[in-house]
Scaffold this motif. Structure first.
Motif, short mmCIF file in Angstrom:
data_model
loop_
_atom_site.label_atom_id
_atom_site.label_comp_id
_atom_site.label_asym_id
_atom_site.label_seq_id
_atom_site.Cartn_x
_atom_site.Cartn_y
_atom_site.Cartn_z
N LYS A 134 -3.78 -4.77 -4.88
CA LYS A 134 -4.10 -4.32 -6.24
C LYS A 134 -5.61 -4.26 -6.45
O LYS A 134 -6.12 -3.35 -7.11
CB LYS A 134 -3.45 -5.25 -7.26
CG LYS A 134 -1.94 -5.09 -7.36
CD LYS A 134 -1.34 -6.00 -8.41
CE LYS A 134 0.17 -5.80 -8.51
NZ LYS A 134 0.78 -6.72 -9.52
N LEU A 135 -6.33 -5.23 -5.88
CA LEU A 135 -7.79 -5.22 -5.97
C LEU A 135 -8.36 -3.98 -5.27
O LEU A 135 -9.29 -3.35 -5.76
CB LEU A 135 -8.37 -6.49 -5.34
CG LEU A 135 -8.27 -7.78 -6.15
CD1 LEU A 135 -8.72 -8.97 -5.31
CD2 LEU A 135 -9.10 -7.68 -7.43
N THR B 120 -14.72 2.81 -4.65
CA THR B 120 -14.85 2.96 -3.20
C THR B 120 -16.13 2.34 -2.68
O THR B 120 -16.13 1.66 -1.65
CB THR B 120 -14.80 4.45 -2.82
OG1 THR B 120 -13.54 4.98 -3.20
CG2 THR B 120 -14.98 4.64 -1.32
N THR C 293 -6.98 -1.15 -4.90
CA THR C 293 -6.68 0.05 -5.68
C THR C 293 -7.59 0.17 -6.90
O THR C 293 -7.97 1.28 -7.30
CB THR C 293 -5.20 0.03 -6.14
OG1 THR C 293 -4.36 -0.06 -4.97
CG2 THR C 293 -4.84 1.29 -6.90
N SER C 294 -7.96 -0.96 -7.49
CA SER C 294 -8.74 -0.93 -8.72
C SER C 294 -10.24 -0.89 -8.50
O SER C 294 -10.99 -0.39 -9.35
CB SER C 294 -8.40 -2.16 -9.58
OG SER C 294 -8.70 -3.36 -8.89
N LEU C 295 -10.72 -1.38 -7.34
CA LEU C 295 -12.16 -1.41 -7.09
C LEU C 295 -12.70 -0.03 -6.74
O LEU C 295 -12.02 0.75 -6.08
CB LEU C 295 -12.48 -2.38 -5.94
CG LEU C 295 -12.40 -3.88 -6.24
CD1 LEU C 295 -12.57 -4.68 -4.95
CD2 LEU C 295 -13.47 -4.29 -7.25
N ASN D 283 -1.23 4.51 -0.76
CA ASN D 283 -2.49 4.37 -0.02
C ASN D 283 -2.32 4.51 1.49
O ASN D 283 -2.95 3.77 2.26
CB ASN D 283 -3.12 3.00 -0.32
CG ASN D 283 -3.56 2.85 -1.76
OD1 ASN D 283 -3.75 3.84 -2.45
ND2 ASN D 283 -3.72 1.62 -2.22
N HIS E 42 0.82 -1.20 0.00
CA HIS E 42 0.00 0.00 0.00
C HIS E 42 0.86 1.26 0.00
O HIS E 42 0.47 2.28 -0.59
CB HIS E 42 -0.95 0.00 1.20
CG HIS E 42 -2.17 -0.84 1.00
ND1 HIS E 42 -3.16 -0.52 0.09
CD2 HIS E 42 -2.56 -2.02 1.57
CE1 HIS E 42 -4.11 -1.44 0.13
NE2 HIS E 42 -3.77 -2.35 1.00
N ARG F 145 -9.41 3.72 0.37
CA ARG F 145 -8.14 3.05 0.05
C ARG F 145 -7.06 3.44 1.05
O ARG F 145 -6.25 2.60 1.46
CB ARG F 145 -7.71 3.40 -1.37
CG ARG F 145 -8.63 2.85 -2.44
CD ARG F 145 -8.16 3.27 -3.84
NE ARG F 145 -9.11 2.83 -4.86
CZ ARG F 145 -10.21 3.49 -5.21
NH1 ARG F 145 -10.50 4.62 -4.59
NH2 ARG F 145 -11.02 3.02 -6.14
N LEU G 255 1.78 1.96 -3.43
CA LEU G 255 0.64 2.43 -4.21
C LEU G 255 0.13 3.80 -3.74
O LEU G 255 -0.82 4.34 -4.29
CB LEU G 255 -0.50 1.41 -4.13
CG LEU G 255 -0.22 0.04 -4.77
CD1 LEU G 255 -1.28 -0.97 -4.36
CD2 LEU G 255 -0.16 0.17 -6.29
#
Length: 255
Positions: free
Chosen positions: A228-229, A235, A231-233, A69, A64, A168, A67
């Motif tokens: 990664k999930l 909110t 970050t891509s999903l 986050n 995280h 995130r 990324l």
């Protein structure tokens, strides 16, 4: 336990939890099959869960951080309280009857799940409390989490999101705090475990090393998938997944 670790890693990266809500019940079922005395099964499950969280949340936190986050205000002010509360909780576990703790914790988690669901469509933005209040909240999260053998994500993520931290970043910041909380709690359980009777071979205090190695070896590999999930999903989707997970945990503890 290798399969358990793989699942825990994904959930840790996705939801910012340390995995204790999954690991503790699983170990309570698995440890007696390894010939461990039932009188110390719960303490070993709690301590070993916290030790696996160090690896799982640590790996999740690194992913995280890469990324972006992580909220540094949260790390600066929530984490000190979490550390103190975690150490106190591990020491109290030896003295406080914990028969009612799952019920109390279940009610708290259910309330957090409902709040998370209601907040999906809400546009109200709250700000984080003052630094002193944040430390106080952190202490409460650390205390309850250590007594329950968890990393605190099920408490800290809804708390942070409720106070305006984007989902995130709430997940990523919770991973960092959970790792430090687990270290604090584990030290307490190790210190108390040295004087315990009927400890199995290959244990350090209440920490059972074979379970730690098996769970941690796979969980640290799968946290990147969950991160990664996360970050891509969207909110809203992440909130729904977390809320459903909390309802499941609350129901398990209450029943």
């Amino acid at each position: 336990m290798l399969l358990l670790g793989s699942f825990v890693g994904v959930m840790a990266g996705l939801l910012g939890i340390g995995g204790g809500l999954i690991v503790v019940p699983a170990l309570v079922l698995l440890l007696p099959q390894a010939g461990i005395d039932s009188s110390i099964t719960m303490n070993i499950a709690l301590a070993t869960s916290l030790s696996t969280i160090i690896v799982t949340s640590g790996s999740s936190a690194l992913n995280h951080l890469k990324l972006g986050n992580v909220d540094m205000f949260v790390i600066k002010w929530l984490m000190p309280g979490v550390v103190v509360g975690g150490f106190v909780g591990a020491n109290l576990a030896e003295w406080i009857p914990t028969a009612y703790l799952p019920k109390v914790f279940g009610v708290i988690v259910l309330g957090l799940a409902l709040q998370m669901l209601f907040s999906i469509k809400s546009t109200t933005q709250r700000t984080m409390p003052s630094s002193a209040k944040t430390i106080g909240y952190g202490s409460g999260i650390g205390l309850v989490s250590s007594l329950a053998g968890i990393g605190g994500g099920s408490l800290s993520v809804p708390f942070l999101n409720r106070h305006g931290v984007e989902m995130r970043k709430a997940v990523g910041s919770s991973s960092v705090c959970g790792c430090v909380l687990a270290v604090s709690g584990m030290i307490g359980f190790i210190l108390h475990g040295y004087s315990a009777d009927n400890l199995p071979a290959f244990s350090v205090g209440y920490v059972y090393l074979p379970a730690l190695v098996a769970i941690a070896s796979t969980s640290m590999l799968t946290t990147r998938i969950g991160a990664k999930l996360a970050t891509s999903l969207p909110t809203a989707a992440l909130k729904k997944i977390f809320a459903v997970f909390l309802v499941f945990v609350a129901g398990t503890m209450l029943l």
